[in-house]
Scaffold this active site. Structure first.
Site, PDB file in Angstrom:
ATOM      1  CB  THR A  12      -1.373  -0.132   1.300  1.00 36.24           C
ATOM      2  OG1 THR A  12      -0.284   0.035   2.703  1.00 36.24           O
ATOM      3  CG2 THR A  12      -1.655  -1.491   1.379  1.00 36.24           C
ATOM      4  N   GLY A  13       0.327   2.491  -0.580  1.00 32.70           N
ATOM      5  CA  GLY A  13       1.445   3.682  -0.748  1.00 32.70           C
ATOM      6  C   GLY A  13       2.349   3.306  -1.449  1.00 32.70           C
ATOM      7  N   GLY A  14       2.315   2.628  -2.565  1.00 35.37           N
ATOM      8  CA  GLY A  14       2.604   1.983  -3.388  1.00 35.37           C
ATOM      9  C   GLY A  14       3.223   3.007  -4.559  1.00 35.37           C
ATOM     10  CB  SER A  16       6.072   8.570  -4.633  1.00 34.41           C
ATOM     11  OG  SER A  16       5.372   8.593  -3.037  1.00 34.41           O
ATOM     12  N   GLY A  17       7.948   7.449  -3.537  1.00 31.58           N
ATOM     13  CA  GLY A  17       8.821   7.276  -2.259  1.00 31.58           C
ATOM     14  C   GLY A  17       9.251   5.989  -1.460  1.00 31.58           C
ATOM     15  CB  ILE A  18       9.415   4.266   1.450  1.00 31.73           C
ATOM     16  CG1 ILE A  18      10.082   5.203   2.402  1.00 31.73           C
ATOM     17  CG2 ILE A  18       9.319   2.685   2.413  1.00 31.73           C
ATOM     18  CD1 ILE A  18       9.388   5.323   3.363  1.00 31.73           C
ATOM     19  N   GLY A  19       7.526   3.091  -0.824  1.00 30.45           N
ATOM     20  CA  GLY A  19       6.736   2.275  -1.478  1.00 30.45           C
ATOM     21  C   GLY A  19       6.895   1.832  -2.870  1.00 30.45           C
ATOM     22  CB  SER A 137       7.390   6.556  12.343  1.00 31.54           C
ATOM     23  OG  SER A 137       8.404   8.078  12.087  1.00 31.54           O
ATOM     24  CE1 TYR A 150       3.071  10.035  10.131  1.00 24.94           C
ATOM     25  CE2 TYR A 150       5.047  10.286  12.054  1.00 24.94           C
ATOM     26  CZ  TYR A 150       4.907   9.656  10.451  1.00 24.94           C
ATOM     27  OH  TYR A 150       5.026   9.376   9.435  1.00 24.94           O
TER      28      TYR A 150
END
Length: 250
Positions: A12-14, A16-19, A137, A150
């Site tokens: 999930t969240g794939g 950009s960035g880490i994903g 995190s 957060y």
């Protein structure tokens, strides 16, 4: 043979960035990857950059109907899941004195509710012996002004890993957290609510807090996630693996 040869992975969240970095690494290691994201253009661009063994499904993890549609597509295309990287997250800066209800709700809808149901709804498709990795995190143990909602949401994620480890032992499904520190992704500039100048200042401030004196790269996080997804970590479950250049360690 790659470390994940023939495995089916959902990220999930794939987009950009880490994903995205993790999706690319998984495919390099032989996996078939299904990525999700809320922004259609970015998601399709991400799939195009991965090129092979990738399926992109538009959706928001905070919307349960989107999760149902995601897993219906996974079931139709692959029939099962071996690896889940529950990576999608959100975090905007809001000091306690001025934080709004909408700020709080958005943070917890994505980071806590979205995480919970991302994992719950994956279970009917999960192969026994699989691996679930949750993106938490270093804020789950740090006090960072302006990021308290957060940080609290990420502390919840850490505890999910503990509880789900025990619940899924009978199926030999391992559940682990991975906690990044300050990473060079677009998120600081695009999702926190900071201006470009404020984001630059925040990156510089974070760097002063890191013993290695630099922010991490998404590919360094992807390497850690790949380790937790693979059989190389077969005797590891329930942990929180900080990948933070020492930021929360010393």
């Amino acid at each position: 043979m790659g470390k994940l040869e023939g495995k089916v992975a959902v990220i999930t969240g794939g987009s950009s960035g880490i994903g995205l970095a993790t999706a690319k690494r998984f495919v390099e290691e032989g996996a078939h990857v299904v990525i999700t994201g809320r922004r259609e253009k970015e998601l399709q661009d991400a799939a195009a950059s991965i090129k092979t063994n990738v399926t992109a499904v538009l959706g928001d993890v905070a919307r349960l109907e989107d999760l149902d549609r995601l897993y219906a597509i996974v079931k139709e295309k692959h029939g099962h899941i071996d690896i889940l990287f529950a990576n999608a997250g959100a975090g905007t800066i809001a000091p306690l004195a001025v934080a709004s209800e909408s700020h709080f709700d958005q943070t917890f809808d994505v980071n806590v509710k979205g995480m919970f149901f991302t994992v719950q709804k994956a279970l009917p498709l999960f192969n026994d012996g699989g691996s679930i990795i949750l993106n938490s995190s270093v804020s789950n143990v740090k006090g960072l002004a302006g990021f308290t909602a957060y940080a609290a949401s990420k502390a919840a994620v850490r505890n999910f890993a503990r509880g789900w480890t025990m619940e899924l032992l009978g199926r030999k499904i391992r559940v682990n957290c991975m906690s990044p520190g300050a990473i060079e992704t677009p998120a600081l500039e695009t999702t926190t609510g900071l201006t470009a100048e404020q984001a630059k200042q925040a990156a510089e401030q974070f760097t002063t807090m890191i013993p290695m004196a630099r922010r991490g790269k998404p590919e360094e996080i992807a390497a850690a996630v790949t380790f937790l997804a693979s059989d190389e970590s077969s005797y590891i479950t329930g942990i929180d693996l900080p990948v933070d250049g020492g930021m929360a360690q010393v």
